[in-house]
Design a protein around this motif. Structure first.
Motif, PDB file in Angstrom:
ATOM      1  N   LEU A 135     -26.217  44.502-101.894  1.00  0.00           N
ATOM      2  CA  LEU A 135     -26.842  45.828-101.883  1.00  0.00           C
ATOM      3  C   LEU A 135     -27.423  46.156-100.513  1.00  0.00           C
ATOM      4  CD1 LEU A 135     -28.656  45.766-105.352  1.00  0.00           C
ATOM      5  CD2 LEU A 135     -26.590  47.025-104.733  1.00  0.00           C
ATOM      6  N   THR A 163     -26.220  49.398 -98.350  1.00  0.00           N
ATOM      7  CA  THR A 163     -27.175  50.424 -97.946  1.00  0.00           C
ATOM      8  C   THR A 163     -27.205  50.584 -96.429  1.00  0.00           C
ATOM      9  OG1 THR A 163     -28.516  49.905 -99.902  1.00  0.00           O
ATOM     10  CG2 THR A 163     -29.573  51.166 -98.127  1.00  0.00           C
ATOM     11  N   GLN A 222     -26.614  39.327-105.109  1.00  0.00           N
ATOM     12  CA  GLN A 222     -26.721  40.757-105.387  1.00  0.00           C
ATOM     13  C   GLN A 222     -27.547  41.479-104.331  1.00  0.00           C
ATOM     14  OE1 GLN A 222     -28.371  40.918-109.317  1.00  0.00           O
ATOM     15  NE2 GLN A 222     -26.480  40.292-110.342  1.00  0.00           N
TER      16      GLN A 222
END
Length: 407
Positions: free
Chosen positions: A82, A86, A78
């Motif tokens: 992410l 980003t 995860q």
């Protein structure tokens, strides 16, 4: 008799056994259950103890583990996803939004032709100077038109008919002041006539700078004028005076009717013969004004953008339920907007007072739009209030948008 009592005694004992048998059965069952629970507890004790050790105890925090621990496998996946998303979003933002500033300056040299400069030739077109053949005006207009056809970066010269300005050079200045052009080159009506008179009559008061004028408003855009407009205008002046000086000197030396004594008395009529007077209608000074129109505005934007985060904890006290009922949502919105607008009133005043403290002039008298003046104030002593109001409205325009998003 003994035979008679035996049955009774046996009967009593049987009855006693029958009375005691349920309690005995219950006792045995309870002991069996306890032994079963103890055995089960012994079987589960190692597993529970190991779990307790891994978790750091029932009441303690989990023990730290290594980055590659298998129990972090899902979390690592995860976090990597992410992080990649980003980074991709920020990279796209940099390439698409921040690059706009580079794009503005990418073809700036080729785009200097969009900086309009009026070229207005009044030479020999306004009475009483219409009799002589003009020389100065045609030379300048021919030079600017040749620059337009050249591949090198150049200003956007536009040759204008004097009739557009009612044959009045002051109206050309007014057009520059009104931002219809970044600058203007004005060839005065008597440019050629005064030059001829200087050599014919030995007019020692002749001033070559009176032949042409360069008019601009530096305060319109200081950076553009200093970096792009004025350097090219200076190059044009040098080129025109050089070409005209060669042509005019040849004409004078070929004219034997001109006494050589006259040329000795007015050498300025021979070299440089003509020049350009510069009229900066509104100079950009003092230098302390630079922050007020450049970096200072960035500070004002930053203050407007982040001010909501400073006031947010204060506003949230109305909706918290610590010892009091929360405020109704419509009234909460009204409070936030009112508090923000009032806060910007004082924050913009503080920002405006910085310029006043560093003695930026805000109380000068007004001046004619066609005259050169340093910091004339069209609103007189009320100029500071106007400056404050502009900053106030600017903060509201950005700050309320940020406040709406924060809600």
């Amino acid at each position: 008799m003994a035979h008679h009592q035996s049955p009774n005694f046996a009967f009593q004992r049987d009855e006693q056994r029958s009375d005691e048998s349920p309690s005995s059965d219950n006792t045995l069952g309870a002991h069996a259950v306890d032994r079963h629970q103890e055995d089960r507890g012994r079987q589960l004790e190692p597993e529970n103890s190991s779990d307790t050790e891994e978790k750091g105890g029932h009441d303690g925090p989990p023990q730290p583990v290594g980055f590659l621990d298998k129990r972090l496998k899902t979390v690592r996946r995860q976090v990597f996803a992410l992080w990649a998303r980003t980074t991709l979003i920020l990279s796209v933002f940099i390439l698409t939004v921040l690059s706009l500033y580079w794009a503005v300056l990418f073809h700036v040299e080729q785009n200097t032709s969009s900086l309009t400069v009026f070229v207005v030739d009044f030479d020999g077109r306004v009475p009483p100077f219409t009799g002589a053949t003009p020389l100065v005006g045609p030379m300048i207009t021919q030079t600017t038109e040749m620059m337009l056809s050249a591949p090198d970066p150049h200003l956007g010269y536009e040759t204008m008919d004097p009739a557009v300005f009612d044959n009045d050079p002051l109206l050309v200045r007014q057009a520059v002041f009104d931002w219809k052009a970044y600058a203007a080159i004005i060839v005065m009506p008597n440019a050629t006539a005064m030059l001829r008179q200087a050599v014919d009559q030995a007019n020692t008061t002749y001033d070559p700078l009176g032949a042409c004028q360069v008019v601009y408003v530096e305060a319109r855009d200081e950076t553009t004028h200093l970096n792009y407009i004025l350097p090219q205008l200076s190059a044009l002046e040098t080129q025109v005076t050089s070409k005209f000086g060669q042509m005019w000197a040849g004409m004078v030396w070929q004219n034997t009717s001109i006494p050589r004594e006259n040329l000795q008395r007015v050498p300025q009529a021979l070299n440089p013969a003509i020049g350009f007077s510069q009229f900066n209608l509104r100079p950009f000074r003092p230098a302390v004004m630079t922050p007020a129109v450049t970096i200072g505005l960035i500070y004002l934007i930053i203050l407007s953008f982040f001010s909501f985060s400073f006031y947010l904890p204060i506003h949230m006290k109305f909706v918290s339920t610590e010892g009091h009922p929360p405020l109704k949502f419509p009234l909460f919105i009204v409070w936030r907007w009112t508090a923000t607008i009032v806060a910007y009133f004082f924050l913009s005043l503080s920002y405006s007072l910085i310029s006043l403290a560093f003695q930026i002039p805000f109380a000068n008298h007004s001046a004619a739009t066609t005259a050169v003046a340093n910091n004339p104030e069209p609103y007189g002593k009320g100029t500071f209030v106007v400056y404050w109001a502009i900053n106030y409205v600017g903060m509201i325009a950005l700050g309320l948008a940020c406040e709406n998003v924060a809600m």
